[in-house]
Write a protein that holds these residues in place. Structure first.
Motif, PDB file in Angstrom:
ATOM      1  N   ASP A  75      38.094  46.957  40.607  1.00 18.22           N
ATOM      2  CA  ASP A  75      36.886  47.402  41.317  1.00 18.22           C
ATOM      3  C   ASP A  75      35.807  46.327  41.395  1.00 18.22           C
ATOM      4  O   ASP A  75      34.697  46.614  41.858  1.00 18.22           O
ATOM      5  CB  ASP A  75      36.310  48.644  40.627  1.00 18.22           C
ATOM      6  N   TYR A  76      36.135  45.109  40.938  1.00 21.77           N
ATOM      7  CA  TYR A  76      35.130  44.047  40.916  1.00 21.77           C
ATOM      8  C   TYR A  76      35.611  42.832  41.706  1.00 21.77           C
ATOM      9  O   TYR A  76      36.806  42.646  41.923  1.00 21.77           O
ATOM     10  CB  TYR A  76      34.818  43.647  39.468  1.00 21.77           C
ATOM     11  N   THR A  77      34.657  42.010  42.120  1.00 24.81           N
ATOM     12  CA  THR A  77      34.997  40.802  42.868  1.00 24.81           C
ATOM     13  C   THR A  77      35.429  39.701  41.906  1.00 24.81           C
ATOM     14  O   THR A  77      35.227  39.798  40.686  1.00 24.81           O
ATOM     15  CB  THR A  77      33.797  40.314  43.686  1.00 24.81           C
ATOM     16  N   ALA A 127      44.635  41.162  39.740  1.00 26.05           N
ATOM     17  CA  ALA A 127      43.690  42.275  39.756  1.00 26.05           C
ATOM     18  C   ALA A 127      42.285  41.791  40.097  1.00 26.05           C
ATOM     19  O   ALA A 127      41.503  42.519  40.716  1.00 26.05           O
ATOM     20  CB  ALA A 127      43.691  42.986  38.409  1.00 26.05           C
ATOM     21  N   ALA A 128      41.976  40.554  39.698  1.00 25.22           N
ATOM     22  CA  ALA A 128      40.659  39.989  39.997  1.00 25.22           C
ATOM     23  C   ALA A 128      40.561  39.478  41.428  1.00 25.22           C
ATOM     24  O   ALA A 128      39.469  39.103  41.872  1.00 25.22           O
ATOM     25  CB  ALA A 128      40.358  38.848  39.027  1.00 25.22           C
ATOM     26  N   GLY A 129      41.688  39.451  42.137  1.00 24.78           N
ATOM     27  CA  GLY A 129      41.685  38.981  43.522  1.00 24.78           C
ATOM     28  C   GLY A 129      41.954  37.506  43.675  1.00 24.78           C
ATOM     29  O   GLY A 129      41.662  36.926  44.725  1.00 24.78           O
ATOM     30  N   ALA A 130      42.529  36.868  42.658  1.00 23.42           N
ATOM     31  CA  ALA A 130      42.818  35.434  42.735  1.00 23.42           C
ATOM     32  C   ALA A 130      44.026  35.189  43.630  1.00 23.42           C
ATOM     33  O   ALA A 130      44.976  35.973  43.653  1.00 23.42           O
ATOM     34  CB  ALA A 130      43.080  34.877  41.339  1.00 23.42           C
ATOM     35  N   LEU A 172      29.440  43.788  33.372  1.00 22.48           N
ATOM     36  CA  LEU A 172      29.224  43.287  32.017  1.00 22.48           C
ATOM     37  C   LEU A 172      29.419  44.387  30.986  1.00 22.48           C
ATOM     38  O   LEU A 172      30.019  44.153  29.918  1.00 22.48           O
ATOM     39  CB  LEU A 172      27.825  42.683  31.886  1.00 22.48           C
ATOM     40  N   ILE A 173      28.929  45.591  31.293  1.00 25.36           N
ATOM     41  CA  ILE A 173      29.086  46.705  30.353  1.00 25.36           C
ATOM     42  C   ILE A 173      30.499  47.281  30.423  1.00 25.36           C
ATOM     43  O   ILE A 173      31.124  47.561  29.397  1.00 25.36           O
ATOM     44  CB  ILE A 173      28.043  47.805  30.642  1.00 25.36           C
ATOM     45  N   GLY A 174      31.005  47.436  31.639  1.00 22.26           N
ATOM     46  CA  GLY A 174      32.286  48.096  31.824  1.00 22.26           C
ATOM     47  C   GLY A 174      33.484  47.244  31.462  1.00 22.26           C
ATOM     48  O   GLY A 174      34.524  47.770  31.047  1.00 22.26           O
ATOM     49  N   VAL A 175      33.373  45.905  31.612  1.00 25.79           N
ATOM     50  CA  VAL A 175      34.502  45.025  31.343  1.00 25.79           C
ATOM     51  C   VAL A 175      34.156  43.946  30.316  1.00 25.79           C
ATOM     52  O   VAL A 175      34.954  43.631  29.439  1.00 25.79           O
ATOM     53  CB  VAL A 175      35.012  44.360  32.640  1.00 25.79           C
TER      54      VAL A 175
END
Length: 392
Positions: A91-93, A39-42, A215-218
């Motif tokens: 939704d994050y890199t 999910a993180a794109g690894a 930082l706030i969302g995850v």
């Protein structure tokens, strides 16, 4: 020449308990870590590096803390945290994900240094901590026997081995269960060795990127979930087994390990609960003061798993699922029974303990936080409402 204390306290039963703890840890939740990394794109190589990093981090902290305090302190990645990441990082890199790991680790270190977490845990009654542990472990006992329906020969043989072991050689009962399961699974052709590959994946450092939304969302949810759904049950497991190491240094050490390993994919190093319970029962060693070697042995196995990274996942994938479920449930039977006894023997706290147990066992998740936390909240509220106020 006098032997070192850890050599004197080492035993076959402790080694087996440590191996079973690591087996259960990887077999039950490694796939969630894979999903979180994806999910993180690894990339596949980076995912292997993440598992290497986590294995080495859990190995060093489990081995070091257990030997230092001579208490079975077992660490683990946060499975609820991994599940949260698997559904939140899309939704994050990858760089933002690393920033989230660093932020969460820093908050854990802060909790350890200030002693906030320890002060909160000291207010939790012993009966409620035991009830929460029983609720967390209940599904493992249920799944062990539920797997009899479709795997009667395999799981039945393991159950018989457990009963015979408890009757004639309690210290090695879990070893007998493991050997019986491997023997029957091998005869049935249930061990798929073709799925096992051997490779060493080196962790790859990634520069973090910090954004307010990530930082706030995850980051904050990851910290809350790790503390409430992983560290809190971990502390409850220690206390339910009669161990009282200083909590603030444990939280600070695990948080620092997360902070150091975050750029390599170490999203969380927390106190273990379910797997730690395997190292704290009489099967690990009859003497509670020598059970710390079970967690130390688990640390050594974690280090070995860390060296081979993603390959360790293929090793556990080669074993039939019912075998893993059965050995986990049977290894925890004594701990489940002890937890229920400690939770319910005090009639004045029985209602609150029962509420804690049932909410925790339900597996309910509210506001992204797992059932163990809400079980404690429900138990504390029940106790507060049902306990008469003291009059001066």
């Amino acid at each position: 020449m006098r032997q070192p204390f850890f050599v004197r306290d080492l035993s076959v039963s402790a080694t087996v308990a440590g191996f079973v703890a690591v087996l259960v840890s990887y077999a039950s939740s490694a796939v969630i870590v894979f999903q979180a990394a994806e999910a993180a794109g690894a990339s596949p190589a980076q995912i292997g590096g993440w598992l290497s990093t986590l294995g080495l981090g859990m190995g060093v902290t489990s081995l070091g803390l257990s030997l230092y305090y001579r208490v079975p302190v077992l660490t683990a990645w946060s499975t609820p945290g991994a599940a949260l990441l698997a559904t939140s990082l899309g939704d994050y890199t990858l760089a933002e994900a690393i920033g989230v790991f660093l932020f969460s680790g820093a908050l854990m270190v802060l909790c350890g240094i200030t002693g906030i977490f320890a002060r909160l845990m000291e207010r939790i009654p012993y009966a409620l901590a035991a009830a929460m542990l029983g609720g967390v472990l209940l599904r493992f006992g249920l799944e062990a026997f539920a797997s009899l329906e479709d795997n009667l020969t395999l799981v039945g043989a393991m159950c018989i081995a457990y009963l015979l072991g408890r009757r004639y050689c309690p210290r090695y009962a879990v070893l007998g269960v493991l050997l019986a399961g491997l023997a029957v699974a091998g005869l049935q052709g249930g061990i798929d060795t073709t799925r096992v590959t051997l490779a060493i994946d080196m962790p790859e450092p990634i520069a973090p990127r910090f954004t307010l939304s990530s930082l706030i969302g995850v980051g904050i949810p990851l910290f809350v979930v790790s503390m409430a759904s992983q560290n809190a049950p971990g502390v409850a497991t220690l206390r339910a087994a009669g161990y009282t190491p200083p909590l603030s240094p444990l939280i600070a050490c695990t948080g620092l390990a997360t902070l150091i390993l975050a750029p390599l994919g170490g999203f969380s190093i927390c106190l273990a609960a379910i797997t730690a319970a395997i190292c704290m029962g009489p099967e690990a060693h009859p003497d509670p003061e020598r059970r710390y070697m079970a967690a130390a042995c688990a640390g050594a196995f974690y280090l070995l798993a860390g060296v081979f990274g993603g390959s360790i996942g293929t090793l556990f994938a080669a074993l039939p699922g019912p075998l893993v479920l059965a050995i986990a449930g049977l290894a925890l039977l004594t701990t489940i029974g002890g937890s229920l006894h400690n939770a319910l023997h005090d009639a004045t706290q029985r209602d609150a303990a029962l509420v804690t147990f049932l909410i925790t066992a339900s597996g309910v998740t509210l506001l992204g936080v797992g059932a163990a936390f809400w079980g404690l909240v429900g138990g504390i509220l029940t106790r507060a409402l049902l306990t008469p106020a003291k009059r001066d």
